[in-house]
Design a protein around this motif. Structure first.
Motif, short mmCIF file in Angstrom:
data_model
loop_
_atom_site.label_atom_id
_atom_site.label_comp_id
_atom_site.label_asym_id
_atom_site.label_seq_id
_atom_site.Cartn_x
_atom_site.Cartn_y
_atom_site.Cartn_z
N LEU A 443 0.83 -1.20 0.00
CA LEU A 443 0.00 0.00 0.00
C LEU A 443 0.87 1.25 0.00
CD1 LEU A 443 -2.67 -0.95 2.73
CD2 LEU A 443 -2.67 -1.50 0.28
N ASP A 444 0.37 2.30 -0.67
CA ASP A 444 1.08 3.57 -0.62
C ASP A 444 0.69 4.32 0.65
OD1 ASP A 444 -1.40 4.76 -1.06
OD2 ASP A 444 -1.01 5.21 -3.17
N ALA A 445 1.16 5.53 0.79
CA ALA A 445 0.93 6.30 2.01
C ALA A 445 -0.55 6.59 2.26
CB ALA A 445 1.71 7.61 1.94
N ASP A 446 -1.36 6.57 1.19
CA ASP A 446 -2.80 6.81 1.32
C ASP A 446 -3.60 5.53 1.48
OD1 ASP A 446 -2.53 9.61 1.04
OD2 ASP A 446 -2.41 9.37 -1.16
N GLY A 447 -2.89 4.40 1.56
CA GLY A 447 -3.57 3.13 1.74
C GLY A 447 -4.04 2.48 0.45
N ASN A 448 -3.65 3.04 -0.69
CA ASN A 448 -4.05 2.46 -1.97
C ASN A 448 -3.10 1.33 -2.36
OD1 ASN A 448 -6.18 4.36 -2.50
ND2 ASN A 448 -4.57 5.89 -2.89
N PRO A 449 -3.64 0.24 -2.92
CA PRO A 449 -2.76 -0.87 -3.33
C PRO A 449 -1.92 -0.49 -4.55
CG PRO A 449 -5.02 -1.31 -3.99
CD PRO A 449 -5.06 -0.07 -3.16
N ALA A 530 -8.82 -2.51 6.03
CA ALA A 530 -8.56 -2.37 7.46
C ALA A 530 -7.19 -1.75 7.71
CB ALA A 530 -8.66 -3.73 8.15
N ALA A 531 -6.19 -2.16 6.94
CA ALA A 531 -4.85 -1.59 7.10
C ALA A 531 -4.83 -0.11 6.75
CB ALA A 531 -3.86 -2.35 6.23
N ALA A 532 -5.67 0.28 5.79
CA ALA A 532 -5.76 1.68 5.38
C ALA A 532 -6.69 2.47 6.29
CB ALA A 532 -6.25 1.76 3.94
N LYS A 533 -7.27 1.79 7.29
CA LYS A 533 -8.24 2.40 8.21
C LYS A 533 -9.39 3.05 7.43
CE LYS A 533 -4.98 3.26 12.00
NZ LYS A 533 -3.94 2.35 11.45
N ALA A 534 -9.87 2.31 6.43
CA ALA A 534 -10.94 2.80 5.56
C ALA A 534 -12.18 1.92 5.70
CB ALA A 534 -10.47 2.81 4.10
N ASP A 535 -13.33 2.51 5.47
CA ASP A 535 -14.57 1.75 5.42
C ASP A 535 -14.49 0.76 4.26
OD1 ASP A 535 -17.70 1.64 5.99
OD2 ASP A 535 -17.40 1.74 3.82
N PRO A 536 -14.88 -0.51 4.47
CA PRO A 536 -14.72 -1.51 3.41
C PRO A 536 -15.45 -1.19 2.11
CG PRO A 536 -15.07 -2.59 5.53
CD PRO A 536 -15.31 -1.12 5.75
N VAL A 537 -16.65 -0.61 2.21
CA VAL A 537 -17.37 -0.24 0.98
C VAL A 537 -16.72 0.96 0.32
CG1 VAL A 537 -19.54 0.73 0.11
CG2 VAL A 537 -19.59 -1.26 1.64
N ALA A 538 -16.38 1.97 1.11
CA ALA A 538 -15.74 3.17 0.55
C ALA A 538 -14.40 2.81 -0.09
CB ALA A 538 -15.55 4.21 1.64
N TYR A 539 -13.68 1.90 0.53
CA TYR A 539 -12.37 1.49 -0.01
C TYR A 539 -12.55 0.82 -1.37
CZ TYR A 539 -7.58 -0.36 0.05
OH TYR A 539 -6.27 -0.65 -0.24
N ARG A 540 -13.53 -0.06 -1.47
CA ARG A 540 -13.77 -0.73 -2.75
C ARG A 540 -14.21 0.26 -3.83
NH1 ARG A 540 -14.43 -4.58 1.10
NH2 ARG A 540 -14.02 -6.77 0.54
N LYS A 541 -15.00 1.24 -3.44
CA LYS A 541 -15.42 2.25 -4.41
C LYS A 541 -14.22 2.97 -5.01
CE LYS A 541 -20.06 3.30 -2.61
NZ LYS A 541 -20.92 4.36 -2.03
N ARG A 542 -13.21 3.23 -4.17
CA ARG A 542 -11.99 3.88 -4.67
C ARG A 542 -11.32 3.06 -5.76
NH1 ARG A 542 -9.15 4.91 1.07
NH2 ARG A 542 -7.25 4.66 -0.18
N LEU A 543 -11.46 1.74 -5.64
CA LEU A 543 -10.77 0.85 -6.58
C LEU A 543 -11.63 0.47 -7.79
CD1 LEU A 543 -9.15 -1.62 -4.00
CD2 LEU A 543 -8.19 0.48 -4.95
#
Length: 716
Positions: A443-449, A530-543
């Motif tokens: 992951l980068d600093a923003d938690g993105n893979p 979880a590692a990015a401390k992001a909501d699981p749905v919001a995280y998937r939307k980013r991807l």
């Protein structure tokens, strides 16, 4: 408007029906579907008799998935007849006519029945309609453009006359089929039947008992056989107590084959008592020491070695080296049995001049080859009467049960019905492979893979069934759902490591490859969130910003499931998104984890984009059934081995979800103009990670090995 691309030579052959009617014989050639059909040219048949009865000879096997109704809807829509006026006949054994255009065999599986026959059956119906209209127009002496078809009649708009289809079939059978450019399929806005919640055509027969399964076959003089197959793969019977067997009233004979013992009797009770009295002593052979522990150890060792590359894009090593966070995980899924409602059975009559079978199978092609090999008869001397199936799930793609029955029948005068007990069924299956997958991501600093790796380790079904399909050592089924996830990663590397377990037969299970890969991918995506401390749905939307169909199903599922609203203690919601079987699907599961570790799934919400909808009732039923089937495996399913033997034997120790445990399941269908995708297995795949991700949300415990272990959840 959608116009076919068939050329005239490939397109249609019209001939008089056996009763003096119209037969549309449609070659399902390479243009019938978008891809995957190759050069194999099968056929589907439509028959219309002088009474106007429309008969569809079904190229696919009904096993509870609703395909009898859905495929009849395709025909009826373009033919302009009421669905209840379509009669169904199971296709006989004839690969030249009925082979599946995508699978290239006469078989049913892989959620492909609508995808493969969506266009051909509609073209067949439209062609018959055009010819019936032309026949009526000639009789009236008018332009066919002034005529229309509706509800089994041809109407003339000028003089208000009408003729029933049954009155036109003889004339229509003499006409030249229309050129391809003359066949225009309906556009979706003109559908009258497709997309409506039609009632299933097979339900009345199931209710009143007129619909016959393979186990119902009763040819004259049939005897019943109970069978015991060697409990260890590769073993054989060493001795039996023949005298005790024949002392049982009603028993006629005890039969030993290379790997089994069967007792033939007048009825099931006598056959089972005779088998119990046989006191079989087995020669267990070379697999007598096989254990689950050894199989898993072997998988662990092999999974550490490089596999065949299925996909590699970007610089994964660089991405991992420069990552702000690096995550690694090992996920495991166990062997699974199919446990179909109808036990394995086959009725066979072997004669000197031929062999006739009555069975319910997903794979007529393989059955034919197996019978020919076992009997030595020429193929034309083998007759297989296929029946509706009481649950397939991939188990009836294999024909071992048929071959066992044939070997027994070869030693019996007259027909014999071989029925497996539930114990034989569970302990002698072709199991869903045990998978042992290694995942890593950066992951980068923003938690993105920025880097993603996935090594699949497990048995290859294609290597056994169709080795030519293995591309550079990669099993395409083994990596489905892993090699093309819905997300885009800057760097991605996926491998397949073939690891064959000793003493275990493996095959497809409902959901095939995605049943394991969706679990691995969606669980690990949840770990990244979880590692990015992001909501699981919001995280998937980013991807998913570059995948609008996947994003839409996620958004709808989240909205309908009340994602983000508070839940109680030890309660959680989990999400999974997938693209598999040509359909996009998102599932959200609500779970409660008791202090004793027991998991209760209370609600499942699914949103699906499966392209153009044939029957929304069927879609909802398949989402519900697949979710329950998969949930059973997630919470309870595992086949284990000790001393070469399967330790599970019946539903007391290979548990099925009970009615009171079943969650409420909601299905939301996204309107779509895309070609149809598969639906029968999508929820089976998604329910694994949706539930385990919900467990994590409820307890903070990450489930990486199924089935869920209540003892682990007691500690959190």
């Amino acid at each position: 408007m959608a116009t076919s691309n068939f050329n005239r030579r490939e397109f249609l052959k019209i001939s008089a029906a056996f009763t003096g009617g119209l037969v549309v014989n449609l070659p399902l050639g390479k243009d019938a579907i978008a891809a995957g059909s190759g050069d194999f040219v099968p056929n589907a048949f439509i028959r219309i008799d002088r009474k106007g009865l429309v008969t569809l000879v079904m190229p696919q096997v009904e096993m509870g998935q609703g395909i009898y109704t859905a495929q009849a809807m395709l025909l009826a829509e373009e033919l302009e007849v009421a669905l209840e006026d379509v009669k169904l006949e199971a296709a006989p054994l004839n690969e030249a006519l009925y082979a599946h255009p995508m699978l290239r065999r006469q078989m049913t599986g892989g959620s492909t029945s609508i995808r493969a026959f969506w266009k051909p059956l509609r073209i067949a119906g439209a062609t018959a309609r055009i010819m019936l209209i032309e026949a009526a127009a000639k009789q009236w002496g008018v332009d066919p453009k002034t005529c229309r078809a509706e509800d089994g009649f041809v109407f003339n708009e000028t003089n208000s006359k009408k003729l029933a289809y049954g009155e036109l079939v003889d004339a229509a059978a003499t006409l030249t089929p229309p050129a391809p450019e003359g066949i225009t399929l309906k556009s979706p806005e003109k559908f009258r039947l497709l997309g409506t919640p039609a009632k299933r055509l097979d339900t009345p027969g199931k209710v009143n008992g007129s619909l016959k399964y393979g186990i119902d076959a009763a040819p004259a003089g049939v005897k019943i056989a109970a069978i015991a197959v060697s409990p260890v793969l590769g073993g054989k019977p060493r001795s039996v107590d023949e005298k005790a067997v024949l002392a049982v009233k009603g028993v006629h004979k005890i039969i030993l084959t290379d790997s089994a013992v069967a007792v033939v009797a007048d009825h099931t009770g006598a056959a089972k008592k005779g088998l119990e009295a046989a006191a079989i002593v087995w020669d267990n052979g070379e697999n007598a020491s096989v254990s689950s522990a050894d199989i898993i150890t072997h998988l662990d060792e092999q999974s550490r070695q490089p596999g065949a590359v299925a996909r590699s894009e970007g610089d994964v090593d660089k991405g991992l080296a420069g990552a702000s966070q690096r995550l690694e995980a090992v996920y495991q899924l166990p062997f699974l049995a199919h446990s179909t409602m109808e036990p394995m059975n086959c009725t066979v009559h072997v004669r000197k001049d031929g062999c006739e079978l009555w069975v319910g199978t997903q794979n007529l092609s393989a059955a034919k080859v197996g019978v020919v090999t076992a009997t030595g008869l020429p193929p034309e001397k083998v007759v297989i009467n296929n029946h509706i199936v009481g649950g397939g799930f991939g188990r009836r793609l294999e024909v071992d049960g048929i071959i066992h029955a044939v070997k027994v029948a070869m030693q019996v005068d007259g027909p014999v019905k071989v029925i497996w007990s539930r114990e034989e069924d569970i302990q002698h299956g072709y199991y869903r492979p045990y998978y042992y997958d290694r995942m890593s991501a950066g992951l980068d600093a923003d938690g993105n893979p920025i880097a993603w790796t996935h090594r699949v380790a497990g048995s290859s079904i294609y290597a056994r069934i169709a080795p030519a399909a293995m591309a550079n050592g990669v099993d395409p089924d083994g990596v489905e759902g892993a090699v093309h996830p819905p997300y885009k990663f800057p760097a991605m590397h996926v491998e397949f490591k073939q690891v064959e377990p000793q003493g275990v037969l493996t095959s497809w299970w409902r959901g095939v490859g995605p049943t394991h890969n969706i679990f691995m991918v969606e669980s690990f995506i949840d770990e990244l969130a979880a590692a990015a401390k992001a909501d699981p749905v919001a995280y998937r939307k980013r991807l998913l910003t570059e995948n609008p169909r996947a994003l839409k199903v996620l958004e709808v599922a989240a909205e309908k499931a009340d994602w983000g609203k508070p839940v109680g203690p030890r309660q959680g919601r989990g999400v999974a998104v997938q693209f598999a079987f040509g359909s996009y699907f998102a599932m959200i599961a609500d779970v409660t984890v008791g202090t004793d570790g027991a998991v209760r799934v209370t609600r499942i919400v699914g949103a699906v984009d499966c392209g153009l909808t044939v029957n929304p009732n069927t879609i909802a039923a398949q989402i519900e059934g697949g979710a329950i089937y998969g949930l059973t495996a997630a919470l309870y399913g595992a086949i284990t081995f000790k001393d070469g033997r399967v330790e599970q034997s019946n539903f007391d120790n290979y548990q099925a979800l009970r009615i009171e445990e079943a969650p409420h399941v909601e299905t939301h269908i996204i309107p779509s103009a895309e070609p149809p995708g598969g639906i029968g297995e999508v929820s089976t795949s998604a329910v694994f990670p949706a539930v385990t991700n919900a467990i994590f949300a409820a307890t903070g415990y990450r489930v990486r090995t199924l089935p869920v272990n209540a003892r682990d959840l007691q500690k959190v």
